[in-house]
Design an enzyme around this catalytic site. Sequence first.
Site, mmCIF file in Angstrom:
data_model
loop_
_atom_site.group_PDB
_atom_site.id
_atom_site.type_symbol
_atom_site.label_atom_id
_atom_site.label_comp_id
_atom_site.label_asym_id
_atom_site.label_seq_id
_atom_site.Cartn_x
_atom_site.Cartn_y
_atom_site.Cartn_z
ATOM 1 N N LYS A 1 0.547 -4.647 2.924
ATOM 2 C CA LYS A 1 1.915 -4.918 3.153
ATOM 3 C C LYS A 1 2.727 -5.367 3.190
ATOM 4 O O LYS A 1 3.342 -5.787 4.129
ATOM 5 C CB LYS A 1 2.729 -3.342 2.746
ATOM 6 C CG LYS A 1 2.069 -2.404 2.008
ATOM 7 C CD LYS A 1 3.007 -2.715 0.815
ATOM 8 C CE LYS A 1 3.126 -1.652 -0.311
ATOM 9 N NZ LYS A 1 3.931 -1.121 -1.566
ATOM 10 N N SER B 1 -7.248 -1.700 -0.678
ATOM 11 C CA SER B 1 -5.909 -2.527 -0.373
ATOM 12 C C SER B 1 -5.105 -1.324 1.376
ATOM 13 O O SER B 1 -4.572 -2.135 1.385
ATOM 14 C CB SER B 1 -4.937 -1.624 -1.373
ATOM 15 O OG SER B 1 -4.934 -0.290 -1.676
#
Lengths: 328, 328
Positions: A55, A311
């Site tokens: 992110k 991720s």
Amino acid sequence: MTSSAPTAQAVRAAAKRLSGHIRLTPLLESDALNARVGGRVLIKAECLQRTGSFKIRGAYNRLVQITGSGRERGVVAYSSGNHAQGVAFAARALGMPAVIVMPADVPQMKMDRTRALGAEVVTYDRATQSREAIAAEIAWQREATIVPSFDDPDIIAGQGTIGLEIVDQAEAMDAHVDQALVCCGGGGLLSGIGVALKDHWPKIQLYAVEPEAYDDVCRSLEAGKRVANPNFPATVCDALQTQECGEITFAAMKELGVRGLRVSEQEVVNAMAFAFEDLKLVVEPGGAVALAALLAGKVATKDQVTALILSGGNVDRQTFVRCLEAAA
Amino acid sequence: MTSSAPTAQAVRAAAKRLSGHIRLTPLLESDALNARVGGRVLIKAECLQRTGSFKIRGAYNRLVQITGSGRERGVVAYSSGNHAQGVAFAARALGMPAVIVMPADVPQMKMDRTRALGAEVVTYDRATQSREAIAAEIAWQREATIVPSFDDPDIIAGQGTIGLEIVDQAEAMDAHVDQALVCCGGGGLLSGIGVALKDHWPKIQLYAVEPEAYDDVCRSLEAGKRVANPNFPATVCDALQTQECGEITFAAMKELGVRGLRVSEQEVVNAMAFAFEDLKLVVEPGGAVALAALLAGKVATKDQVTALILSGGNVDRQTFVRCLEAAA
């Protein structure tokens, strides 16, 4: 497509902005996994990224483009945890104030770390309050910029830099990627990565992988229009509890010919245990869904080169232990 | 020093032999860790190596130099687990038969994986039997080559390739390494890495880190001569249960000016939990001792660049959970 559609050029511009601020995460290969699927699997270990998830890429690419007095007035974001840390990190790096609106039931680690990065945290109740309304009120009072978590061209372009790295790293490994599996909440990660991969390998097949309880993108792609999830069913994948994908991201995923895949909670914890045992990586539940789909045989892998994203790795000890114990 | 003393030239020759057969493991940096110690810490994540530990490096460098009929007759090794997998992997890659003599109480994962790599496993009782005698008998019967786990110039040179990688990776990160912390069982890893690092940075200080119950290298360096450990006290660090270091490795460590550090069992599990939470890496107990020494403040780190090795990640789920639960 609209002018906000992600482009390979925007992703390349984001990569230049991010250079020196993020980590080049390794693209790993496992002998055991290759043997098991009868092909090559390239694993992008983005759980090793600064702040423990991808992110930071989108957040930094967005924040660094806020200039002048906007920088002093700062940013507001709402996030279940990883985007929060990404925004907080980028804000600190750029000397900007940041307020993060987080659900009160988010894993403690994600809240602690967001505060440790210098952000102010405001909590809300997922079931009864609107995070958008709370964020909008704060932004209005402070004249701050709202940083969305996925439906934004700069956020998408930032996440897409993972795709550029995969291209370079795969080419260095003499690998031509046939298909890519990417976890999907709001679709920002997949939209960005997809644009970068498809620009280099036009025939690549992209897959959005979702937990069964949050399969809005699967259903939206089937229906040809955006449909939402029912209100917040339980899932171990806290990072993927998104009510629906974005307008920009949905248009991009359609344009890219994305297909949807669903994984069960059991398949997710099995993938976390595989990552623990074979890859020696700590992967959070939402970050393991792409590996879960692969291990559960949801795509054909024989003689194929498959890229997949791990991720994030922001998972509490207690949750991790519970997942390992629940795994087959 | 004798002609068997490790040299930087031998390490460079090993790196050429290993090229394409091992993985270039990442040299990671953690924002949280740097802030905590007030300096830079470069973390060599060798737990991400093929077979889950560094042992493949020395094993492959040794086995690839066995030629002619020696290759058909194969190899015999004794190991508590990681060297076993390294030898089994290298033997399979080179089409050689391999017999591994393992303690019966080794973690199940290490035994299973050694068998999965095609090696024949012979077990023995650590307390009552001599692995050296068992291996010698098998080698005599089969005319096979015994592959020692550390006191061998080719094994040491192979492990030393980690040092060459650290040099390249640190230079690319604009870092000049002041000190390096390396786990120490028999001393093969430290001897090899030390030679490579000292060749590039002559003023570097090297540290051998041991569990308190297996502090023979600390005591040997203090005494100026090799002293052994009492018979197999309990430790969570199964990979470091070595009775004493080698003749070659001890001479090398003295020559390199190595200093010894001891860590407690509690400090080891704390380091495993830190690696889990901050680095998102699975590190086995024996692989975490260098990080444990750093976190426990056993060396001065302020304004220093410290390199440390996470040497392996082969740990059972049950043991890992137990360690996380015991961590502070």
